[in-house]
Design an enzyme around this catalytic site. Structure first.
Site, PDB file in Angstrom:
ATOM      1  N   ARG A 225       0.847  -1.184   0.000  1.00 39.36           N
ATOM      2  CA  ARG A 225       0.000   0.000   0.000  1.00 39.36           C
ATOM      3  C   ARG A 225       0.892   1.246   0.000  1.00 39.36           C
ATOM      4  NH1 ARG A 225      -2.996  -2.852  -1.767  1.00 39.36           N
ATOM      5  NH2 ARG A 225      -5.001  -3.645  -1.022  1.00 39.36           N
ATOM      6  N   HIS A 273       0.914  -0.342 -10.487  1.00 39.06           N
ATOM      7  CA  HIS A 273       0.011  -1.176  -9.680  1.00 39.06           C
ATOM      8  C   HIS A 273      -0.350  -2.465 -10.426  1.00 39.06           C
ATOM      9  CE1 HIS A 273      -3.062  -0.900  -6.189  1.00 39.06           C
ATOM     10  NE2 HIS A 273      -2.752  -2.158  -6.437  1.00 39.06           N
TER      11      HIS A 273
END
Length: 310
Positions: A225, A273
């Site tokens: 994250r 990502h």
């Protein structure tokens, strides 16, 4: 009839409709009605992506569970209107994708592959990396993904230390927890991998003070994250050489703004990502299993603990 609402951005419907229908049939769920447009009071289950239009769960009075399509739930777990059980996504495809990304980049840095790619100038330089067993790796986060990656790196003979907020006991891995354990885990990490969930306790975990605990010249991989790291502290650590390189797959803002200093920094590799995307076929199997369990009155898989935030 069991009504299943697919609540994700429009392009995902084409990606997931057939895999979901196939998974329902394979699981023996023959009475499923899967749609994008039920009236809220008719819905039994919501297959959910947190970036969908549904943010108020109050009208879904019949709903038995919200089945998240993402591994992360931090953007929905705090929603006060969500009183139904919430299940995060844990599936084989997602796990395998993370293992491949983590081991690939760990080996890339361990073998100094970037150096050779950037020095194709006719210079014959005999740079021999140490063996994996001489390169300590620390993984912060020993959930499903962290444990799987730790085992894969151990199989390659990296000495792996894992840290989590609660105690774990995993064969072949040095498991630490708590504040003292974190300091020890960081101080030995030549390669540091972040696989923690984002909670109030983990946000900004890697600040200047904790980055200073790493061995000088450590490498950082973050497929977990973005907000686990204080961006400005990482840039300062890269500028000083405290951190030799950071390969980052997640960020505070995504897509990463073009003006962000990570893009231009020679010590940063930006990935968009991609470390562990949800795969429709394997994710559909997990969703079908959870609906089958719900219809049989059995406990759901991967139920989110609201207090812990994951």
């Amino acid at each position: 009839m069991t009504n299943v609402l697919f609540a994700a951005i429009s392009p995902k419907w084409k990606e997931y409709e057939s895999p979901l229908r196939d998974a329902f049939a394979k699981a023996g769920l023959d009475d499923i009605d899967l749609r994008k447009d039920f009236a809220p009071e008719e819905v039994d289950y919501i297959v959910y992506a947190p970036n969908s239009e549904i943010q108020d769960f109050t009208p879904f009075t019949r709903c038995k569970a919200v089945l998240n399509l993402w591994a992360g739930v931090e953007s929905v777990v705090g929603n006060d209107t969500l009183t139904q059980p919430l299940c995060r996504m844990v599936d084989h495809g997602l796990t395998r994708g993370m293992i491949e990304w983590v081991t690939g980049h760990a080996l890339r840095h361990h073998l100094d592959i970037d150096y050779f790619l950037n020095h194709q100038d006719g210079t014959w330089e005999h740079r021999v990396p140490p063996l994996a067993r001489e390169r300590p790796v620390t993984i912060l986060g020993l959930g499903e993904l962290g444990t799987a990656c730790a085992k894969a790196l151990t199989d390659l003979e990296f000495p792996v230390t894992g840290w989590s907020r609660s105690p774990h006991d995993i064969e072949g891995i040095t498991c630490l927890h708590g504040a003292d354990g974190l300091e020890t885990a960081l101080s030995g990490a030549q390669i540091l991998i972040l696989l923690l969930p984002l909670t109030a306790e983990t946000e900004d975990l890697l600040d200047a003070e904790r980055l200073a605990l790493l061995p000088h010249g450590a490498v950082l991989l973050n497929p977990g994250r973005g907000p686990l790291i204080v961006d400005e502290a990482l840039i300062a650590a890269l500028d000083s050489g405290q951190v030799a390189h950071a390969t980052l797959d997640v960020f505070r803002a995504e897509p990463l703004p073009v003006e962000h200093p990570f893009w231009a920094h020679p010590g940063v590799t930006v990935c968009p990502h991609i470390a562990s995307a949800t795969r429709a076929i394997t994710a559909a199997e997990v969703i079908a299993e959870n609906i089958k369990r719900g219809e049989a009155g059995q406990p759901f898989l991967y139920l989110v603990d609201r207090e812990r935030g994951y």
